[in-house]
Design an enzyme around this catalytic site. Structure first.
Site, short mmCIF file in Angstrom:
data_model
loop_
_atom_site.label_atom_id
_atom_site.label_comp_id
_atom_site.label_asym_id
_atom_site.label_seq_id
_atom_site.Cartn_x
_atom_site.Cartn_y
_atom_site.Cartn_z
N CYS A 121 -19.12 22.00 54.65
CA CYS A 121 -19.29 20.64 55.19
C CYS A 121 -19.77 20.64 56.64
CB CYS A 121 -17.98 19.87 55.11
SG CYS A 121 -17.45 19.47 53.45
N VAL A 125 -22.98 18.60 57.97
CA VAL A 125 -22.81 17.37 58.76
C VAL A 125 -23.61 17.45 60.06
CG1 VAL A 125 -21.15 16.01 60.09
CG2 VAL A 125 -20.59 16.72 57.76
#
Length: 475
Positions: A121, A125
């Site tokens: 992640c 991101v």
């Protein structure tokens, strides 16, 4: 009884009501125990199936520990993977320095033949450009200029483990395969099992392909990696799909995909390269296995060997012997789309009645295919597919519309305890029972194994709950 105990009992009772079920199904933003894992886990498993491949997480060390521990608990084997250990600083300044240093150390310490980079992640991101970072790593001498590094963008906040598997498989072929050349087409059938956590399934595919005398490559093949023999010493890289077979992957005579919903990206990529492909449902049950055998026979141009015919006959005999124990029983199921299609098809063949089918990582194509399968049988008329729902939704279904058995992975054990029904563990992960991944659920042998699990679980319940007068030897 204390006031607190009284309130707790009242709350528990309310959770089992239709009123609560309606509120539960009305929630939109909250997810409680989804029946899926995240993309990088699937990417890691896929990468293990290539010879000398080192899985490499561009992300935090904690994420990698989760992927490794989940797979280790399922297989009860050490699972090798590395991470470039991104931290808060990396989230602010980017992860390039982590990636370059991580690649340098991984290459020097573990001597891989190929590294498979996938993202968590944090890297997704902040928008890290993995390809650019990789180019800089080569320029700085962290790895040789010609050293193969496969790439897959696998954000955990969308998709699931089957998405990550698919993306990584495409990345490995794209990285290692030479361009397709019509004068270099090989005679091989490249068989893609899809996200399959049963090494026994992979071995069963290889055995059946050998019996049928089909020149084949199983891609990826991590059966020996996740189920290695204990010979007293640890070997980091076990036998897997060879680099030479990966190099020749785009020159395959044909591809046979044995799952539909865990490989769409790879199949589209191969089609764009003019590689012939065929996609089948996971060969669970008689019908599914028949289609697999017929497809391989068509590829080889040979008759189905008598050994296969005899195997099929034994499976049919097992179905006949135990039909009465499954016919008319009501089932709930949860899991990945491809396993659900196979197990539901098997239940319909046996006269079992699927009632609740929960698939958190459902797709519109899967929903359409499952509803078509259910409508094709008189035993599927009472079934409902709950696409995108989670295991807390499933609990509400089990306590308000009871069934006889739940089929799914180990995460279902809390719901069945509340519903007072048995659980047959099929899927991933299975962490509270041993050796189930060593028994195939595909092929004609898989038919016998699934029957054995389901029927013996029912019979064990009968004996456990039987009054003395009906506690009999014969069942």
């Amino acid at each position: 009884m204390s006031h607190m105990e009284t309130k707790t009992k009242a709350t528990t009772a309310w959770l089992n009501t239709v009123e609560y079920r309606e509120k539960n199904f009305a929630r939109e933003k909250l997810v409680i125990n989804p029946a899926k894992a995240c993309q990088p886990l699937g990417a890691l498993l896929c990468a293990l199936g290539v010879e000398g491949c080192l899985p490499f997480t561009h992300g935090s060390q904690g994420c990698t520990a989760y992927f490794r521990s989940t797979l280790s608990r399922h297989y009860r084997e050490p699972i090798a993977a590395v991470s470039d250990s991104m931290t808060e600083d990396s989230a602010v300044f980017g992860g390039q320095s982590n990636l370059i240093e991580g690649l340098k150390n991984a290459y020097a310490v573990y001597n891989p033949k190929v590294i498979a980079i996938f993202t968590s992640c944090m890297a997704e991101v902040i928008g890290d450009d993995i390809n650019a970072y990789l180019g800089n790593a080569r320029e700085q001498g962290a790895i040789p200029q010609d050293f193969p590094v496969a790439q897959a963008n696998t954000p955990s906040f969308k998709g699931s483990h089957i998405t990550g598997y698919d993306t990584m498989l495409k990345g490995l072929i794209d990285c290692l395969a030479t361009p397709r050349q019509e004068d270099k087409i090989n005679d091989r059938l490249y068989v893609v099992p899809g996200f399959d956590t049963y090494p026994a399934n992979l071995r069963q595919y290889k055995r059946l392909l050998k019996v049928m005398d089909a020149p084949y490559t199983l891609l990826p093949d991590y059966s020996d990696v996740v189920d290695a023999p204990n010979l007293g010493t640890y070997q980091l890289y076990q036998k897997a799909t060879s680099i030479s077979e990966m190099n020749d992957a785009l020159n395959a005579a044909s591809y046979l995909f044995l799952q539909t919903y865990s490989t769409p990206t790879t199949s589209k990529y191969l089609a764009s390269k003019a590689v012939p492909i065929e996609t089948l449902s996971m060969p669970i049950g008689i019908s599914g296995t028949d289609k697999f055998i017929e497809s391989v026979a068509k590829f080889t141009g040979k008759d189905v060997p008598e050994e296969i015919t005899i195997e099929r006959g034994r499976a049919i005999d097992a179905m006949t012997d135990s039909h009465q124990y499954i016919h008319g029983k009501k089932f709930a199921l949860f899991g990945d789309p491809d396993i659900l299609m196979g197990v539901v098809s098997f239940l319909l063949e046996m006269g079992g009645e699927p009632v609740h089918i929960v698939c958190t990582n459902s797709t519109p194509l899967f929903k359409k295919a499952m509803e078509s399968l259910l409508s094709s049988s008189p035993y599927g008329q009472r079934a409902t597919l709950y696409a995108g729902k989670d295991l807390w939704h499933l609990r509400s279904l089990l306590v308000t519309e009871p069934v006889d058995m739940l089929i799914g992975d180990s995460h279902g054990k809390w719901a069945v305890r509340d519903a007072n029904i048995p659980l047959v563990r099929i899927g991933f992960p299975i962490t509270d029972r041993v050796n189930l991944h060593r028994y195939p659920i595909i092929g004609y042998s898989g038919v016998i194994n699934i029957i054995t699990m389901i029927v013996n679980t029912f019979l064990e319940d009968v004996d456990r709950n039987s009054p003395e007068a009906y506690f009999e030897m014969m069942r």
